[in-house]
Scaffold this active site. Structure first.
Site, PDB file in Angstrom:
ATOM      1  N   TRP A   1       0.847  -1.206   0.000  1.00  0.00           N
ATOM      2  CA  TRP A   1       0.000   0.000   0.000  1.00  0.00           C
ATOM      3  C   TRP A   1       0.882   1.256   0.000  1.00  0.00           C
ATOM      4  O   TRP A   1       0.529   2.266  -0.610  1.00  0.00           O
ATOM      5  CB  TRP A   1      -0.891  -0.013   1.260  1.00  0.00           C
ATOM      6  CG  TRP A   1      -1.713   1.226   1.447  1.00  0.00           C
ATOM      7  CD1 TRP A   1      -2.967   1.442   0.959  1.00  0.00           C
ATOM      8  CD2 TRP A   1      -1.353   2.423   2.157  1.00  0.00           C
ATOM      9  NE1 TRP A   1      -3.414   2.682   1.336  1.00  0.00           N
ATOM     10  CE2 TRP A   1      -2.437   3.312   2.073  1.00  0.00           C
ATOM     11  CE3 TRP A   1      -0.227   2.817   2.868  1.00  0.00           C
ATOM     12  CZ2 TRP A   1      -2.426   4.564   2.659  1.00  0.00           C
ATOM     13  CZ3 TRP A   1      -0.214   4.071   3.453  1.00  0.00           C
ATOM     14  CH2 TRP A   1      -1.302   4.928   3.340  1.00  0.00           C
ATOM     15  N   HIS A   2       2.042   1.172   0.650  1.00  0.00           N
ATOM     16  CA  HIS A   2       2.916   2.342   0.728  1.00  0.00           C
ATOM     17  C   HIS A   2       3.545   2.698  -0.617  1.00  0.00           C
ATOM     18  O   HIS A   2       3.910   3.847  -0.841  1.00  0.00           O
ATOM     19  CB  HIS A   2       4.033   2.119   1.759  1.00  0.00           C
ATOM     20  CG  HIS A   2       3.539   2.215   3.166  1.00  0.00           C
ATOM     21  ND1 HIS A   2       2.960   1.150   3.806  1.00  0.00           N
ATOM     22  CD2 HIS A   2       3.503   3.241   4.044  1.00  0.00           C
ATOM     23  CE1 HIS A   2       2.610   1.526   5.027  1.00  0.00           C
ATOM     24  NE2 HIS A   2       2.922   2.788   5.192  1.00  0.00           N
ATOM     25  N   GLY A   3       3.688   1.731  -1.481  1.00  0.00           N
ATOM     26  CA  GLY A   3       4.272   2.060  -2.774  1.00  0.00           C
ATOM     27  C   GLY A   3       4.533   0.828  -3.604  1.00  0.00           C
ATOM     28  O   GLY A   3       4.696  -0.271  -3.072  1.00  0.00           O
TER      29      GLY A   3
END
Lengths: 482, 317
Positions: free
Chosen positions: A324-326
């Site tokens: 989700w962060h990247g």
């Protein structure tokens, strides 16, 4: 628009005055103003992506009615359509290029040369946050925690409420929507508390995080030339940089919302005082971890269907949370490392051991056991942050290898001052203040003596103002990129 | 509500007053240490100018070359031969009637004269294009718009201002480094620089820019009205030179053409590069600077003595 900008210092007072003096007759008027302000706030960064935000809002608003159907099949169909839609938009903007490149590498392994078209799209700021807002609304309707609402403006305010639009906290429909649909009246105590939160948040971001960023950038950008103790110092500084940066943003968001009469979910509860990884995740980015818990972990079966499924589900949510962060392997690895840290607690049934209490609950200082637990958890988290900070896996390994090899080659350096030692001056105040507040993150205490209090506020204000003059260097919040 | 707003206003006024006091006392003692650009932007310069990027900002010491020079070089981002730097030079330079003893040094290299085709106008060249007001001291326009006043920066300056990067009274950038550190760190730093440069867009896609060449020629003509102009290519490490030769193999002949056309002297000091140590392959080590500048002064004196105009010189080690 950034919270730590002169634009926001002008924007917010205008919104505040209009909100309480001009649009204060009804909550519908207040909501209309918030919606306009939110779109101005977002459009300040790029007006081109306002359409995407509006589209996302409209789609989930409409799906909400479909999901509410009494017909189970129809309800499920609309739920899946909403998921596909939301994740589809995320996939296009955030993940498409990553997967295209991974497939290219995979096929090259079999001797097939693919030449995929890459989109190279600009990632809209906050897309992961407002997409998750919308999904929480649809999920809550599906699980009968929330009724679909008929007023589109109210729903649009829930999705795009500017204090939390670009970096959270990720709100739940059943928590924020009732507030959106209620008349807000001015409360002096809440407003004063909101101002304190904004001041403390700005201080953490502009004075602490931005100063630590200088040390961290220097050390990480040229780590091959640094000694082991300097690298350790850089890693610790990054742990506090990201904490001060993100929790500072959350505090400003909470304070801003409070000034407008809203209560948002807490996002941080002194995570670096956690005594194990499970507790850390109950204290770090709480709105995201609880989102994954409620909408992914529990629907997958949670820990109810035996140890195997509990382990599988744990790894899934940690890896998804990392992703989700990247769209990058380092974030996936970061999630995987945390899952590995969580695993022993799960196997031993100790993952809920430190639930509902805090270190040194009834004393001023922690016991040796608690201190050891806190330090070892912090060391583990700091180790994992290295993979979060360094995108390239080989570079991250080199960074870690250099710490150990360098220490073996030159153990005498432990007796010398490491590079970046000035960072300690910025880390200690955060630890001390957090320690005194640890029992109740909402009780941001203030000094009783009014003169001393004024001196502290003015001192903090001056340091913040100085920090706003950063020359040409932009200082965005780390979590904006997600 | 009224109570809250009044409190906020009082706190804001008090904070602004304290901020103004802090700024005043900081400037009083540490003005020249604000950053590596500031000191050059506080007055008009009625001396000969040294023009170029960080190489000349560090390498060329006017007090040794001749006191009538001022080093007005910045960095590759701020002062390549682009339009905004040219405008800044014209704004800050006070033209005198022709003085045969006054010289101007324009340092040239492929990096400073290159740009990425199609992207020349997209590059935002920092403060040089944004400074609107005339030079002043204190230069509040620069301080409030471009200087970093964060507590980190201020405390760093106050704690070790002598060791900080700063500008001396002749405009040269001081960048101290011990020999021990240089010996230990040089190879690694050179490797990192070379890698970074090879990855840069300018190296991969850059071409000598027609616009920058035109700016250079116009600047030569402008400064020729005010003294003698020398084009100088400063010495760098052989590894760096290889990169530059790859980028622009015909660079020397290009400069010779320009110097011939405008009847100024082009001096390539590259052949003498092994005599001078750099810290990272292209910025000279502080302790070498007096030696290098004495060397360059001898070269300039010789040319001046022979009154060579339009002659191109390659210095032999």
């Amino acid at each position: 628009m950034l919270f730590n900008s002169f634009e926001f210092l002008i924007f917010f007072p205008i919104v505040f005055i209009l909100y309480w003096f001009v649009f204060s007759k009804s909550y519908r008027n207040q909501n209309l103003l918030i919606l306009i302000a939110s779109y101005v706030f977002y459009g300040w960064w790029s007006w081109k992506f306002l359409g995407l935000l509006a589209l996302n809002t409209i789609i989930d608003f409409l799906y909400g009615f479909g999901v509410n159907s009494d017909n189970k099949r129809k309800s499920k169909l609309f739920l899946w359509l909403s998921i596909i839609n939301n994740l589809g938009i995320l996939a296009v903007f955030k993940y498409y290029d990553f997967f295209a490149v991974q497939f290219q590498h995979l096929f090259e392994g079999f001797g097939v040369h693919l030449n995929p078209t890459l989109l190279n799209l600009t990632l809209p700021v906050g897309i992961s946050f407002y997409t998750f807002h919308g999904m929480s609304y649809v999920f809550d309707i599906y699980y009968k925690r929330q009724k679909p609402i008929s007023n589109f403006i109210d729903y649009a305010v829930f999705v795009s409420f500017f204090p939390l639009l670009v970096a959270g906290p990720i709100e739940r429909a059943n928590h924020l929507l009732p507030q959106v649909q209620t008349f807000r009246s001015f409360n002096f105590r809440n407003a004063v508390y909101g101002c304190r939160l904004i001041l403390w948040g700005m201080f953490k971001k502009i004075v602490i995080a931005d100063s630590l960023a200088i040390v961290v950038d220097l050390i990480y950008s040229d780590f091959s030339g640094q000694g082991a103790t300097t690298l350790i110092m850089g890693s610790i500084a990054f742990s506090f940089q990201i904490y001060a940066d993100f929790s500072g943003y959350s505090d400003i968001a909470l304070g801003t919302a409070k000034l407008l009469g809203f209560e948002l979910l807490s996002n941080f509860k002194f995570p670096y005082f956690s005594r194990d990884i499970a507790e850390f995740w109950r204290r770090w980015h709480i709105s995201l971890s609880s989102w994954f818990r409620d909408y992914l972990y529990i629907p997958l079966g949670g820990s109810k269907d035996g140890k195997y499924k509990a382990i599988r589900n744990t790894f899934i949510i940690f890896i998804v949370s990392g992703f989700w962060h990247g769209a990058s392997w380092n974030f996936i690895l970061w999630g995987f490392i945390h899952a590995c840290g969580f695993l022993p607690l799960l196997l031993l049934g100790k993952n809920r051991k430190n639930l509902g209490n805090v270190a040194a609950e009834s004393s001023k200082i922690p016991s040796f056991k608690e201190l050891f637990q806190m330090l070892s958890t912090f060391a583990f988290v700091t180790f994992a942050w290295i993979f979060f900070r360094i995108k390239d896996f080989n570079d991250a390994l080199l960074f870690i290898k250099r710490i150990f090899v360098n220490l073996v080659e030159d153990p005498g350096q432990l007796l010398h001052k490491p590079g970046g030692i000035l960072a300690v001056l910025y880390i200690v105040p955060v630890i001390v203040i957090d320690w005194f507040l640890r029992r109740d993150e909402r009780n941001l205490r203030t000094v009783k003596n009014p003169v001393l209090r004024a001196v502290i506020y003015i001192g903090m204000g001056t340091l913040i103002l100085l920090g706003l003059f950063k020359g040409s260097s932009e200082s965005s919040f780390i979590y904006f990129q997600f | 509500m009224r109570n809250l707003l009044l409190k906020i206003v009082y706190y804001c006024i008090a904070t602004l007053l304290v901020f103004a006091c802090v700024l005043y006392f900081y400037l009083l003692k540490y003005e020249s240490y604000i950053d590596q650009n500031y000191a050059r932007l506080t007055s008009y310069h009625n001396q000969g100018l040294i023009i170029g990027t960080s190489r000349s900002a560090i390498d060329l010491e006017p007090s040794i070359l001749g006191g009538q020079l001022y080093n007005f070089s910045f960095t590759i981002d701020a002062s390549p031969y682009d339009n905004s730097y040219m405008a800044l030079i014209r704004k800050y330079h006070q033209n005198a009637s022709f003085d045969k003893n006054r010289i101007h040094i324009l340092t040239v290299d492929p990096w400073a004269l290159s740009s990425i085709p199609g992207a020349e106008n997209l590059i935002n060249p920092s403060f040089t294009s944004k400074l609107k007001l005339e030079p002043m001291r204190p230069n509040f326009e620069y301080i409030l718009r471009f200087a970093n006043l964060s507590i980190w920066e201020i405390s760093n300056v106050m704690m070790n201002s002598d060791r900080n990067l700063h500008i001396n009274s002749f405009g040269r950038m001081i960048k101290p480094m011990t020999e021990e550190f240089l010996n230990k760190d040089y190879k690694r730093k050179l490797g990192v620089k070379i890698d970074n440069y090879k990855q840069s867009e300018t190296y991969k896609k850059g071409k000598i820019s027609a616009n920058k060449l035109r700016n250079l020629e116009e600047l030569i003509d402008y400064l020729k009205l005010d003294g003698k102009v020398y084009l100088i290519r400063l010495p760098i490490a052989s590894e760096m030179l290889e990169l530059e030769d790859t980028m622009c193999p015909e660079f020397n002949s290009l400069m010779l053409n320009i110097s011939g056309k405008h009847k100024v002297t082009y001096i390539d000091i590259m052949p003498a590069r092994n005599q001078f140590r750099t810290t990272d392959g292209h910025h000279m080590w502080e302790n070498e600077i007096p030696k290098f500048n004495r060397y360059l002064r001898t070269v300039l004196d010789t040319l001046n003595y022979t009154n060579a105009v339009g002659k191109s010189d390659f210095i032999k080690p």
